[in-house]
Design an enzyme around this catalytic site. Structure first.
Site, PDB file in Angstrom:
ATOM      1  N   LYS A 244     -20.042 -30.930 -35.987  1.00  0.00           N
ATOM      2  CA  LYS A 244     -19.981 -31.194 -34.551  1.00  0.00           C
ATOM      3  C   LYS A 244     -19.126 -30.112 -33.903  1.00  0.00           C
ATOM      4  O   LYS A 244     -18.286 -29.496 -34.565  1.00  0.00           O
ATOM      5  CB  LYS A 244     -19.323 -32.569 -34.313  1.00  0.00           C
ATOM      6  CG  LYS A 244     -19.608 -33.187 -32.979  1.00  0.00           C
ATOM      7  CD  LYS A 244     -20.785 -34.146 -33.031  1.00  0.00           C
ATOM      8  CE  LYS A 244     -20.947 -34.908 -31.749  1.00  0.00           C
ATOM      9  NZ  LYS A 244     -21.976 -35.936 -31.833  1.00  0.00           N
TER      10      LYS A 244
ATOM     11  N   ALA B 278     -27.549 -44.947 -22.011  1.00  0.00           N
ATOM     12  CA  ALA B 278     -27.563 -46.361 -21.617  1.00  0.00           C
ATOM     13  C   ALA B 278     -28.488 -46.641 -20.434  1.00  0.00           C
ATOM     14  O   ALA B 278     -29.011 -47.751 -20.314  1.00  0.00           O
ATOM     15  CB  ALA B 278     -26.150 -46.838 -21.326  1.00  0.00           C
ATOM     16  N   TYR B 279     -28.705 -45.654 -19.569  1.00  0.00           N
ATOM     17  CA  TYR B 279     -29.684 -45.875 -18.490  1.00  0.00           C
ATOM     18  C   TYR B 279     -31.034 -46.227 -19.117  1.00  0.00           C
ATOM     19  O   TYR B 279     -31.705 -47.193 -18.721  1.00  0.00           O
ATOM     20  CB  TYR B 279     -29.797 -44.622 -17.601  1.00  0.00           C
ATOM     21  CG  TYR B 279     -31.001 -44.686 -16.703  1.00  0.00           C
ATOM     22  CD1 TYR B 279     -30.991 -45.491 -15.563  1.00  0.00           C
ATOM     23  CD2 TYR B 279     -32.175 -44.008 -17.027  1.00  0.00           C
ATOM     24  CE1 TYR B 279     -32.123 -45.597 -14.754  1.00  0.00           C
ATOM     25  CE2 TYR B 279     -33.304 -44.106 -16.234  1.00  0.00           C
ATOM     26  CZ  TYR B 279     -33.273 -44.903 -15.098  1.00  0.00           C
ATOM     27  OH  TYR B 279     -34.387 -45.022 -14.311  1.00  0.00           O
TER      28      TYR B 279
ATOM     29  N   GLY C  44     -20.696 -48.205 -19.872  1.00  0.00           N
ATOM     30  CA  GLY C  44     -21.128 -46.825 -19.687  1.00  0.00           C
ATOM     31  C   GLY C  44     -22.635 -46.815 -19.511  1.00  0.00           C
ATOM     32  O   GLY C  44     -23.367 -47.279 -20.388  1.00  0.00           O
ATOM     33  N   VAL C  45     -23.087 -46.332 -18.345  1.00  0.00           N
ATOM     34  CA  VAL C  45     -24.544 -46.305 -18.129  1.00  0.00           C
ATOM     35  C   VAL C  45     -24.974 -44.868 -17.806  1.00  0.00           C
ATOM     36  O   VAL C  45     -25.543 -44.590 -16.761  1.00  0.00           O
ATOM     37  CB  VAL C  45     -25.001 -47.316 -17.040  1.00  0.00           C
ATOM     38  CG1 VAL C  45     -25.095 -48.702 -17.635  1.00  0.00           C
ATOM     39  CG2 VAL C  45     -24.079 -47.331 -15.826  1.00  0.00           C
ATOM     40  N   GLY C  46     -24.669 -43.980 -18.767  1.00  0.00           N
ATOM     41  CA  GLY C  46     -25.033 -42.578 -18.639  1.00  0.00           C
ATOM     42  C   GLY C  46     -26.428 -42.317 -19.181  1.00  0.00           C
ATOM     43  O   GLY C  46     -27.319 -43.163 -19.092  1.00  0.00           O
ATOM     44  N   HIS C  47     -26.606 -41.141 -19.777  1.00  0.00           N
ATOM     45  CA  HIS C  47     -27.949 -40.711 -20.206  1.00  0.00           C
ATOM     46  C   HIS C  47     -28.612 -41.687 -21.168  1.00  0.00           C
ATOM     47  O   HIS C  47     -29.771 -42.042 -21.007  1.00  0.00           O
ATOM     48  CB  HIS C  47     -27.860 -39.331 -20.883  1.00  0.00           C
ATOM     49  CG  HIS C  47     -27.510 -38.248 -19.922  1.00  0.00           C
ATOM     50  ND1 HIS C  47     -26.267 -37.663 -19.874  1.00  0.00           N
ATOM     51  CD2 HIS C  47     -28.239 -37.656 -18.954  1.00  0.00           C
ATOM     52  CE1 HIS C  47     -26.239 -36.753 -18.919  1.00  0.00           C
ATOM     53  NE2 HIS C  47     -27.423 -36.727 -18.340  1.00  0.00           N
TER      54      HIS C  47
END
Ligand code: NAI
Ligand code: COI
Length: 366
Positions: A80, A185-186, A180-183
């Site tokens: 990573k 979780a949306y 968290g509702v980013g990439h």
């Protein structure tokens, strides 16, 4: 941190500190283990409080990728990168070109992709310098943004965990709290909404919250409230270490299943939720959809083949739960066992030297 001591304890192979004054690049590439193949893992760009925090994150995330890739059945090791900086303010083209040259210098031992704070556009810039990058634009024959595929894998894994907790894998009518509702979780919320789940969501980004409230009828709560809401399933989809001494006592869910990497602050927190009877879908097993998808690029990307493999996340979560019940151990340990056993088997099966056409000796002996 005593770096060599830490690297020795968890058996890390290599760390590369990258600095480019002109572009402002400050990156740490960590290669944890390449027994199964080249180390594949994304690049995170984040505003770390200190260099120590960045280093710790890079080390933990790289090791997580070794386990993730092994448990997903990929012939890839774990690595990573973290880039220190604000992805909204500090990015520039030269930075990702410089970073691409550092990756090229590793000659295929490390392959990158997106993570929090980096995008397909960033991968396209890296691709100008090195082929050792995935999640590149479909225009180049690649797979593009991995997040929707990660989300689909999380959705499938959540169903397998629900099957254990509720006796059915249907999520219809289930109350699911999403942090968290980013990439990722949306897209997860879209699948859950389509299946008839009721969503409670939070994010520090108001726009992201408004979008899922508007599109999927979710109920919004403040970030600190998400742990304690009445729900069936808790889906951590922001950052790591959120299952900890402060949050555990608040959790009412019967299942924890979400996309975030390194959800357990310490392994003892995995023991604690196991004792509470919570079905925990180990993070690196359930969130492997993205890496499965980008890894397929290494064979010439085929979406059907990639999605077929992503479907196996359901079976992988079911298998981990089965081992956990059989051996009376928490699911996080069952997952570690699965990954470690595969790495060990492959290490042993490579005990005999074979001249490989990619091996440098082959060109000398021709
Ligand atoms: N994107 C992918 O394909 C994969 C992502 N993951 C992991 O899943 C998680 C989410 O990834 P993405 O959706 O790509 O990232 P993202 O950056 O698009 O979404 C994360 C969201 O969490 C929010 N957030 C941050 N701190 C918060 C807090 N304290 N409380 C509430 N919300 C908070 C952010 O505002 C953001 O909207 C990360 O841990 C990532 O490492 C794991 C595997 C693959
Ligand atoms: C975002 C993925 C493509 C790779 C990765 O770094 C991960 O799964 O955490």
């Amino acid at each position: 941190m005593e770096i060599f001591k830490y690297m020795e304890t968890y058996d890390y192979e290599q760390m590369v500190i990258c600095q480019d004054k002109q572009s402002g690049l400050k990156a740490i590439i960590v290669i944890h283990d390449t027994t199964l193949g080249p180390a594949l893992g994304g690049t995170r760009m984040w505003t770390y409080k200190s260099e120590e925090d960045a280093l710790e994150d890079a080390l933990r995330l790289a090791r997580g990728m070794t386990y993730k890739n092994a448990a997903a059945g990929l012939n890839l090791g774990g690595g990573k990168t973290v880039i220190i900086g604000d992805p909204k303010k500090d990015k520039n083209e030269e930075m990702f070109r410089a970073f691409g040259r550092y990756i090229q210098g590793l000659n295929g031992r490390y392959i990158t992709a997106e993570d929090v704070g980096t995008t397909v556009e960033d991968m396209d810039i890296i691709y100008q310098e090195t082929p050792f990058v995935t999640g590149v634009s479909p225009a180049f024959g690649s797979s593009g943004n991995p997040s929707p595929v990660t989300a689909y894998g999380v959705y499938r894994g959540m169903k397998a965990a629900a099957n254990e907790a509720f006796g059915t894998d249907s999520l219809e009518g289930k109350i699911i709290a999403v942090q968290g509702v980013g990439h990722v979780a949306y897209n997860l919320c879209r699948h859950l909404h389509e299946e008839g789940a009721k969503l409670i969501v939070t994010d520090i980004n108001k726009e992201a919250v408004d979008r899922v409230v508007g599109e999927f009828g979710a109920t919004a709560v403040d970030p600190d409230e998400i742990y304690g809401v009445e729900c069936d399933i808790f889906a951590p989809c922001a950052l790591g270490a959120i299952i900890n001494d402060q949050t555990i006592g608040q959790i009412k869910a019967k299942v924890i299943a979400g996309a975030a990497n390194n959800q357990l602050r310490e392994t003892r927190h995995g023991d604690a939720i196991h004792e509470m009877g919570i079905v925990y879908a180990p993070d690196y097993v359930i969130n492997a959809g993205g890496v499965i998808n980008v890894a397929d690029e290494l064979n010439g990307y085929n979406r059907d083949r990639a999605m077929k493999k992503v479907e196996t996340i359901y079976d992988n979560i079911a298998k981990v739960i089965e081992i956990s019940k059989r051996d009376h151990i928490p699911t996080y340990l069952a997952a570690d066992r699965l990954a470690e056993e595969r790495i060990e088997r492959m290490r042993n099966s490579r005990s005999q030297f074979l001249l490989n056409e990619r091996h440098i000796l082959s060109s000398r002996t021709r």
